[in-house]
Structures are given as structure tokens and as C-alpha cells.
Design an enzyme around this catalytic site. Structure first.
Site, mmCIF file in Angstrom:
data_model
loop_
_atom_site.group_PDB
_atom_site.id
_atom_site.type_symbol
_atom_site.label_atom_id
_atom_site.label_comp_id
_atom_site.label_asym_id
_atom_site.label_seq_id
_atom_site.Cartn_x
_atom_site.Cartn_y
_atom_site.Cartn_z
ATOM 1 N N HIS A 57 -8.071 -5.078 -0.566
ATOM 2 C CA HIS A 57 -6.879 -4.385 -0.108
ATOM 3 C C HIS A 57 -6.566 -4.848 1.320
ATOM 4 C CE1 HIS A 57 -4.039 -0.989 -0.355
ATOM 5 N NE2 HIS A 57 -4.228 -0.893 0.966
ATOM 6 N N ASP A 67 -10.101 -3.994 -4.699
ATOM 7 C CA ASP A 67 -9.246 -2.973 -4.092
ATOM 8 C C ASP A 67 -9.342 -1.694 -4.925
ATOM 9 O OD1 ASP A 67 -7.241 -1.385 -3.029
ATOM 10 O OD2 ASP A 67 -5.643 -2.851 -3.318
ATOM 11 N N SER A 118 0.830 -1.206 0.000
ATOM 12 C CA SER A 118 0.000 0.000 0.000
ATOM 13 C C SER A 118 0.869 1.262 0.000
ATOM 14 C CB SER A 118 -0.973 -0.047 1.185
ATOM 15 O OG SER A 118 -1.988 0.900 1.065
#
Length: 309
Positions: free
Chosen positions: A280, A250, A154
Site C-alpha cells: 500500500h 496491501d 487509498s
């Protein structure tokens, strides 16, 4: 495809818990609330907490050594996710232990400065300083300076991508591989289909992403800085090989995959894997979402092959 059963169970549990949206909390409260499912603690050779010099203050790092430690080993410098606002060495301890074992490498997890107390470019400066320090002091870490990879998930994937471009621009340090797990690559870009389709109900939501962005950036102009949005770099030629992992549900899926395509177009060796039916953060939830463990094994395998080259 539909959500896989384990991912659906996790989302149902989160909905039932009724926690307030992260963007309604103070940064400190959000950090305390950021708790991920934990599995059994995976054993590694040894773990050391230490600090290394940073551009503003010392940077805490956690060093994981593999069980089969040799006098000189390959290394992964890892940057945790959490929107540049939350996350720390503890939240990503399981990921780092798993990658240390799967890749049979020394893993150095970096506790870079967080926003909004330390806005952009603090996280970038710390992240670059950390990998440069590992390169310059390879012997201290029992590391081969010619086999140093970077990785992250991320926001940490964003930092890994940015650091790789910075290292190319500065001709130092030498980075042999980049492992990008659902990376944020284009903060100021137009909303992608995955941003629109997965804006709510899939763990990482539109409001939270906007809050992370506002905490991290100084203003609108930062969105156009390649050190914030690595998609904006014009020349990717000569970057190290990459693995890009994305998740079907995501919001960041499309920009991760677009970044991989841009790398490939520049002649960079890149492998992109989309994990279907999941969300995610699924790699951080490997204790309860089996695909997370599969992805960690894949990342470890890709790192190991890169180190062998």
C-alpha cells in the site's frame, strides 16, 4: 510472491528508523510525520493554488496545467490519500504532476476537510462539491465538462468511488472515468484474507487503519453507509469506466478487487491491475519503488484513452 527488492528496502528503512506507530500520535503530529520519499520535481505547464466555494468553507485546490495546454482540455479531479486524517496538496504533489503529464490533462487536487476535526460526511461533501464546481465552471479551468474524470489513492480512492456514485444518483456532474488506486471500499466489512495476511509489517497496518476509521466515523452506524463504504451501493449500472490498481501486500487489496468485480458484474467497463511484490502506498513512493512509476504511467494511459473516447 516475495517482496520486490525495492519495496523490501523501503520497509527495512522504515523499521530501522523506529518511528512510533501513527495511531499513538495526535492527528497533528501524524500529519507532520507523514513524509514520503521525494524524487526530482516533474515539470508541468503551470501550477495554480486557489480556493473554490465549499459547503462549509472555501476548499483549497491546486490546479496543474499540462505543457501542451489547449483552450479546452480534459480534467482529472484528484483526492489525496491518508485515511481521511492526514495528507494534503503537498504530500501528493508528485502524483498529480505525473498524472497531468501522462494523461495530458488539467489536474485539480482537492484539499478536503480532514478528520477528526471534521468527521464524515465532511470529506465527501467537499469532494463532491469540488467536482461539481469544476463541472459548473469548466471555462474557468480551461476544461471540457464532458471529459472530467475523478481519481484518488487509498482514502482518496474511496472518495473518488463515492463521488462517482453520488454523481450518478444526483444526475450531475457528468464523470467520464474513475481511477481508483488501492481504494478503501468496505470499512465495515468482515476482515478479508489480505487484511489478515498483511495486518502488520507492510506499511499500512491494522492498528493504523482502525485509528483512521475511528477518527473519520461518528459511530458504528456510519460503517453501513454507502457514502462511507461504496461497496454497499446496490446498483452500479451506468457508472463510468474504471481502473482499479491494487498491491499484493496491501490489507486493502481484496476489497479493491472485490469492488472492481462488482462493477464488472453490473456491466461497467473496468480494468484491474495487481502489482506484485509491493505494498500500500507504493504509487506515492515512485521515487524509490519503480513499480510506482509503472502504475502512474498505466493510470495516465487509461485516463488518456478515456478522454479520447
Amino acid at each position: 510472491m516475495s517482496l520486490d527488492p525495492q519495496t523490501k528496502f523501503v520497509l527495512d528503512q522504515m523499521a530501522a528508523a523506529g518511528a512510533p506507530p501513527m495511531e499513538t500520535l495526535s492527528p497533528e503530529m501524524a500529519r507532520q510525520a507523514f513524509v514520503l520519499p521525494k524524487g526530482a520535481l516533474e515539470e508541468v505547464g503551470k501550477v495554480e493554488n486557489r480556493t473554490i466555494p465549499g459547503p462549509a468553507t472555501d476548499i483549497p485546490v491546486r490546479v496543474y496545467y499540462p505543457k501542451g495546454l489547449k483552450p479546452v482540455n480534459p480534467a482529472l479531479v484528484f483526492y489525496h490519500g491518508g485515511g481521511w486524517v492526514i495528507g494534503n496538496l503537498d504530500t501528493h504533489d508528485e502524483i498529480c504532476r505525473a498524472l497531468t503529464n501522462y494523461a495530458n490533462c488539467v489536474t485539480i487536487s482537492v484539499d478536503y476537510r480532514l478528520a477528526p476535526e471534521h468527521k464524515f460526511p465532511a470529506a465527501v461533501e467537499d469532494s463532491y462539491a469540488a467536482v461539481q464546481y469544476v463541472y459548473d465552471h469548466a471555462e474557468d479551468f480551461q476544461v471540457d465538462r464532458n471529459r472530467i474524470a475523478v481519481g484518488g489513492d487509498s482514502a482518496g480512492g474511496n472518495l473518488a468511488a463515492v463521488v462517482t456514485n453520488l454523481a450518478k444518483d444526483k444526475n450531475s456532474p457528468s464523470i467520464c472515468f474513475q481511477c481508483l488506486i488501492y481504494p478503501s471500499t468496505n470499512i465495515g466489512g468482515e476482515p478479508t484474507p489480505s487484511m489478515v495476511e498483511n495486518a502488520q509489517g507492510y506499511f499500512l497496518e491494522k492498528g493504523t487503519m482502525e485509528w483512521f476509521r475511528d477518527c473519520y466515523l461518528n459511530g458504528e452506524e456510519d460503517k453501513q453507509n454507502p457514502l462511507v463504504s461504496p461497496m454497499l451501493y446496490e446498483d452500479f449500472q451506468g457508472l463510468p469506466p474504471a481502473l482499479v490498481i491494487t498491491a499484493e501486500y496491501d490489507p486493502l487489496r481484496d476489497e479493491g478487487e472485490s469492488y472492481a468485480k462488482k462493477l464488472a458484474k453490473a456491466g461497467v467497463e473496468v480494468e484491474t491491475i495487481r502489482y506484485h511484490g509491493t505494498i500500500h502506498g507504493f504509487v506515492s513512493m515512485s521515487a524509490v519503488i519503480a513499480q510506482g512509476k509503472v502504475a502512474l504511467e498505466k493510470a495516465g494511459e487509461a485516463l488518456r484513452k478515456a478522454f479520447e473516447k
